[in-house]
Design a protein around this motif. Structure first.
Motif, PDB file in Angstrom:
ATOM      1  N   VAL A 262       0.854  -1.185   0.000  1.00  0.00           N
ATOM      2  CA  VAL A 262       0.000   0.000   0.000  1.00  0.00           C
ATOM      3  C   VAL A 262       0.892   1.239   0.000  1.00  0.00           C
ATOM      4  O   VAL A 262       2.009   1.219   0.511  1.00  0.00           O
ATOM      5  CB  VAL A 262      -0.929   0.016   1.232  1.00  0.00           C
ATOM      6  N   PRO A 263       0.418   2.329  -0.596  1.00  0.00           N
ATOM      7  CA  PRO A 263       1.199   3.577  -0.560  1.00  0.00           C
ATOM      8  C   PRO A 263       1.408   4.055   0.874  1.00  0.00           C
ATOM      9  O   PRO A 263       0.547   3.860   1.747  1.00  0.00           O
ATOM     10  CB  PRO A 263       0.340   4.554  -1.361  1.00  0.00           C
ATOM     11  N   ILE A 264       2.525   4.693   1.117  1.00  0.00           N
ATOM     12  CA  ILE A 264       2.915   5.109   2.460  1.00  0.00           C
ATOM     13  C   ILE A 264       3.075   6.616   2.497  1.00  0.00           C
ATOM     14  O   ILE A 264       3.635   7.216   1.569  1.00  0.00           O
ATOM     15  CB  ILE A 264       4.240   4.439   2.899  1.00  0.00           C
ATOM     16  N   VAL A 265       2.597   7.234   3.561  1.00  0.00           N
ATOM     17  CA  VAL A 265       2.859   8.636   3.852  1.00  0.00           C
ATOM     18  C   VAL A 265       3.292   8.720   5.313  1.00  0.00           C
ATOM     19  O   VAL A 265       2.721   8.049   6.177  1.00  0.00           O
ATOM     20  CB  VAL A 265       1.621   9.515   3.590  1.00  0.00           C
ATOM     21  N   ILE A 266       4.325   9.519   5.584  1.00  0.00           N
ATOM     22  CA  ILE A 266       4.932   9.579   6.914  1.00  0.00           C
ATOM     23  C   ILE A 266       4.843  11.009   7.433  1.00  0.00           C
ATOM     24  O   ILE A 266       5.119  11.968   6.699  1.00  0.00           O
ATOM     25  CB  ILE A 266       6.397   9.109   6.880  1.00  0.00           C
ATOM     26  N   VAL A 267       4.462  11.137   8.713  1.00  0.00           N
ATOM     27  CA  VAL A 267       4.389  12.430   9.385  1.00  0.00           C
ATOM     28  C   VAL A 267       5.334  12.402  10.589  1.00  0.00           C
ATOM     29  O   VAL A 267       5.162  11.570  11.489  1.00  0.00           O
ATOM     30  CB  VAL A 267       2.957  12.752   9.835  1.00  0.00           C
ATOM     31  N   ILE A 268       6.320  13.289  10.598  1.00  0.00           N
ATOM     32  CA  ILE A 268       7.243  13.443  11.724  1.00  0.00           C
ATOM     33  C   ILE A 268       6.696  14.544  12.617  1.00  0.00           C
ATOM     34  O   ILE A 268       6.615  15.711  12.202  1.00  0.00           O
ATOM     35  CB  ILE A 268       8.666  13.786  11.234  1.00  0.00           C
ATOM     36  N   THR A 269       6.282  14.190  13.828  1.00  0.00           N
ATOM     37  CA  THR A 269       5.608  15.122  14.730  1.00  0.00           C
ATOM     38  C   THR A 269       6.573  15.673  15.784  1.00  0.00           C
ATOM     39  O   THR A 269       7.745  15.276  15.860  1.00  0.00           O
ATOM     40  CB  THR A 269       4.430  14.422  15.411  1.00  0.00           C
ATOM     41  N   LYS A 270       6.052  16.596  16.596  1.00  0.00           N
ATOM     42  CA  LYS A 270       6.784  17.206  17.722  1.00  0.00           C
ATOM     43  C   LYS A 270       8.080  17.869  17.269  1.00  0.00           C
ATOM     44  O   LYS A 270       9.115  17.785  17.933  1.00  0.00           O
ATOM     45  CB  LYS A 270       7.078  16.161  18.805  1.00  0.00           C
ATOM     46  N   THR A 271       8.014  18.537  16.132  1.00  0.00           N
ATOM     47  CA  THR A 271       9.212  19.241  15.655  1.00  0.00           C
ATOM     48  C   THR A 271       9.559  20.431  16.542  1.00  0.00           C
ATOM     49  O   THR A 271      10.698  20.924  16.505  1.00  0.00           O
ATOM     50  CB  THR A 271       8.996  19.730  14.217  1.00  0.00           C
ATOM     51  N   ASP A 272       8.592  20.899  17.350  1.00  0.00           N
ATOM     52  CA  ASP A 272       8.887  22.024  18.253  1.00  0.00           C
ATOM     53  C   ASP A 272       9.773  21.608  19.406  1.00  0.00           C
ATOM     54  O   ASP A 272      10.474  22.443  20.003  1.00  0.00           O
ATOM     55  CB  ASP A 272       7.573  22.614  18.782  1.00  0.00           C
ATOM     56  N   MET A 273       9.782  20.326  19.761  1.00  0.00           N
ATOM     57  CA  MET A 273      10.599  19.844  20.878  1.00  0.00           C
ATOM     58  C   MET A 273      11.991  19.411  20.432  1.00  0.00           C
ATOM     59  O   MET A 273      12.889  19.286  21.266  1.00  0.00           O
ATOM     60  CB  MET A 273       9.905  18.653  21.559  1.00  0.00           C
ATOM     61  N   ALA A 274      12.175  19.169  19.167  1.00  0.00           N
ATOM     62  CA  ALA A 274      13.446  18.641  18.666  1.00  0.00           C
ATOM     63  C   ALA A 274      14.281  19.767  18.059  1.00  0.00           C
ATOM     64  O   ALA A 274      13.752  20.759  17.536  1.00  0.00           O
ATOM     65  CB  ALA A 274      13.203  17.555  17.624  1.00  0.00           C
ATOM     66  N   THR A 275      15.585  19.602  18.142  1.00  0.00           N
ATOM     67  CA  THR A 275      16.506  20.551  17.514  1.00  0.00           C
ATOM     68  C   THR A 275      16.593  20.265  16.021  1.00  0.00           C
ATOM     69  O   THR A 275      16.240  19.166  15.567  1.00  0.00           O
ATOM     70  CB  THR A 275      17.888  20.429  18.153  1.00  0.00           C
ATOM     71  N   PRO A 276      17.057  21.228  15.226  1.00  0.00           N
ATOM     72  CA  PRO A 276      17.222  20.967  13.789  1.00  0.00           C
ATOM     73  C   PRO A 276      18.115  19.764  13.501  1.00  0.00           C
ATOM     74  O   PRO A 276      17.881  19.035  12.526  1.00  0.00           O
ATOM     75  CB  PRO A 276      17.827  22.272  13.267  1.00  0.00           C
ATOM     76  N   GLN A 277      19.121  19.552  14.343  1.00  0.00           N
ATOM     77  CA  GLN A 277      19.998  18.396  14.142  1.00  0.00           C
ATOM     78  C   GLN A 277      19.240  17.082  14.366  1.00  0.00           C
ATOM     79  O   GLN A 277      19.417  16.103  13.628  1.00  0.00           O
ATOM     80  CB  GLN A 277      21.209  18.464  15.080  1.00  0.00           C
ATOM     81  N   GLN A 278      18.361  17.039  15.394  1.00  0.00           N
ATOM     82  CA  GLN A 278      17.581  15.826  15.652  1.00  0.00           C
ATOM     83  C   GLN A 278      16.585  15.561  14.518  1.00  0.00           C
ATOM     84  O   GLN A 278      16.396  14.408  14.113  1.00  0.00           O
ATOM     85  CB  GLN A 278      16.843  15.961  16.985  1.00  0.00           C
TER      86      GLN A 278
END
Length: 554
Positions: A262-278
């Motif tokens: 099946v086609p896949i779509v991915i959402v990376i959440t909580k970007t406000d808690m992570a640093t740009p490097q993470q």
């Protein structure tokens, strides 16, 4: 009477018009009547014996057929032979696919057609179909042999429209004219048509399954074939935190989506808690996983509105995986995600919704609550319409029975309403005597005459197992809202299944019966063991209160 000159015997070939011949003595008459009675008794006895023999043979054949599903005694079969018996023969070279003949069109054996797996041959196509409908998800195609670029684009657009009409599913009749006449195709034409159909489905991220086929004799004795193909499309969305990165559960979910194709779509959440490097490290790990040989997917990071519209409008290949970075706190990335979801094909068209509403009601129970001595069930209505005061059947119970209940109040989105339609989630207040509820039960219309089962047969694929799955293996089976431990009672034509093996398996629910339908997709798991499949046969149990169906009206 006359004398036969050659034989010298009296022939009784002529009977007097005025009665029997007086020359027949009483002794001869009694002997003839005795002989006639003996012959009549012999005929009656022979007829009775034939009936008993046929009945015994029918019972024996039925039992042998059922027990044959559990017979794992193929000692001399090679791996290829076992795979073929289990319906796992898939041609590696799709362009030069060879068609295999099947002796029995009603066999449960599966074969391949144009490199596409074919389901169990439980039925054959009729001699003629109705004319092609202008609306809906059914499409007739006489042949699809080497279309040019412009025609191929039109065919893909047509398939996309049919998929939208059918909730992500479409039926293609190959070798059939628009009028419904089955002309059939040669082996070469059918192979080329299936290859084209596979290319069309790949453009839209869909999969193919040959449901049934029909062999047609041409004018010159040439064998031609027509096929019915199911085209199916769905999406899988995986969301995980950018702060914690990819977890083992994330990789497991991605592997299941890959196995289900099946086609896949991915959402990376909580970007406000992570640093740009993470965030960048998480994206790199994700890209590395998706580009592995087992996946061979192309990750696409959605950065603007054009990317979201392109990904959501099915203009990308099936191997492209959109990736969104979002935060529910700051709202970053949510606009792009909403735009992507907005342009996705609708889950259910109005025409398809109307069709489902005409069918008998079927409500899946996912949650059970007890509020102020009232019983509340929450779930999804998959078919039909439910109104206040409707009488439905609740079940199955432990003895395979269904009990009548009455629907009281109805709530949708915490708002009271009077009716719920197919495709909607709702909470229902039900009234009945001595109700024993659990998740996985169903509320069904009396017209549906529901049946439960302990045993069912499924065509399965083992995704991972450390040793071998044999008879007696227990695993948790998921079929829709049904979740219960089941035991492997037999494997058709094999003693065991290993990782990546396919086979036809008989399951038995361990605790209570469930409502299972043919064609339902299933997932079974036990520890690190994972497998998928599709139900192909259900052994229904007769409820004790079957006369209840005739005592109520809709």
């Amino acid at each position: 009477m006359w004398k036969d000159e050659d034989e010298g015997v009296v022939a009784a070939g002529v009977v007097s018009l005025f009665g029997p011949d007086d020359s027949v003595t009483p002794k001869q008459k009694n002997a003839k009547e005795k002989k006639n009675r003996a012959q009549k008794q012999h005929r009656q006895k022979t007829k009775t014996n034939k009936k008993e023999t046929r009945a015994r043979q029918k019972d024996k054949d039925t039992m042998d057929t059922f027990l044959g599903l559990f017979d794992p005694t193929l000692e001399d079969e090679t791996t290829d032979d076992i795979d073929e018996l289990n319906g796992n023969v898939v041609e590696k070279n799709h362009e030069n696919t060879q068609y295999k003949n099947c002796k029995n069109s009603y066999s449960l054996r599966s074969e391949t057609l144009g490199g596409v797996r074919r389901g169990p041959r439980v039925a054959i196509m009729p001699d003629q179909l109705p004319s092609e409908p202008q609306e809906g998800n059914i499409e007739y195609k006489l042949k699809l042999v080497n279309p040019n670029h412009e025609r191929f684009k039109r065919l893909v657009s047509q398939m996309q429209w049919r998929l939208r009409e059918g909730l992500g599913e479409a039926i293609y009749e190959i070798g059939v004219e628009d009028s419904g006449i089955l002309l059939g195709l040669t082996q070469e034409e059918l192979g080329a048509s299936m290859a084209t159909l596979r290319r069309m489905a790949k453009q839209l991220g869909a999969s193919l399954t040959v449901i049934r086929e029909k062999t047609i004799s041409g004018h010159n004795g040439e064998i031609r074939k027509a096929a019915e193909v199911l085209v199916r499309k769905s999406w899988y969305c995986d969301a995980f935190s950018a702060f914690s990165g990819m977890a083992p559960m994330t990789e497991e979910h991605l592997s299941l989506a890959r196995a289900l194709d099946v086609p896949i779509v991915i959402v990376i959440t909580k970007t406000d808690m992570a640093t740009p490097q993470q965030i960048q490290r998480t994206i790199n790990d994700l890209k590395q996983t998706l580009t592995q040989p087992g996946y061979k997917r192309v990750p696409l990071l959605i950065q603007n509105e054009d990317d979201a519209i392109t990904a959501g409008s099915n203009q990308l290949d099936n191997n492209v995986v959109p990736i969104f970075c979002a935060s529910s706190v700051t709202g970053d990335g949510l606009t792009l995600l909403k735009k992507f979801l907005f342009v996705l094909p609708p889950r259910m068209s109005n025409k398809e919704r109307e069709k489902l509403e005409q069918e008998p009601a079927e409500f899946q129970i996912d949650e059970v609550f007890h509020v102020d001595h009232s019983v509340i069930v929450g779930g999804l209505l998959t078919k039909g319409v439910i109104m206040q005061g409707t009488t439905l059947l609740l079940g199955p119970m432990d003895n395979c029975t269904f009990v009548p209940v009455t629907v009281g109040s109805i709530h949708r989105n915490k708002v009271p309403c009077r009716v719920v339609c197919a495709g909607q989630s709702a909470s229902l207040s039900i009234k009945g005597q001595d109700l024993s509820l659990r998740k996985g039960m169903k509320l069904m219309s009396i017209e549906a005459r529901p049946r439960a089962c302990f045993y069912f047969q499924a065509r399965t694929q083992v995704l991972h197992h450390s040793t071998s799955i044999c008879r007696g293996f227990q695993a948790t089976v998921h079929i829709g809202n049904v979740q219960q431990t089941a035991v492997v009672e037999g494997i058709l034509g094999s003693r065991g299944l290993h990782t990546n093996d396919r086979g036809s398996v008989i399951f038995r629910f361990l605790r209570q019966p469930e409502v299972v339908q043919n064609g339902a997709r299933l997932l079974f798991r036990q520890g690190m063991t994972k497998g998928i499949g599709q139900v192909i046969q259900v052994f229904e149990e007769e409820p004790d209160n079957v006369n209840l169906y005739n005592g109520y009206e809709r």
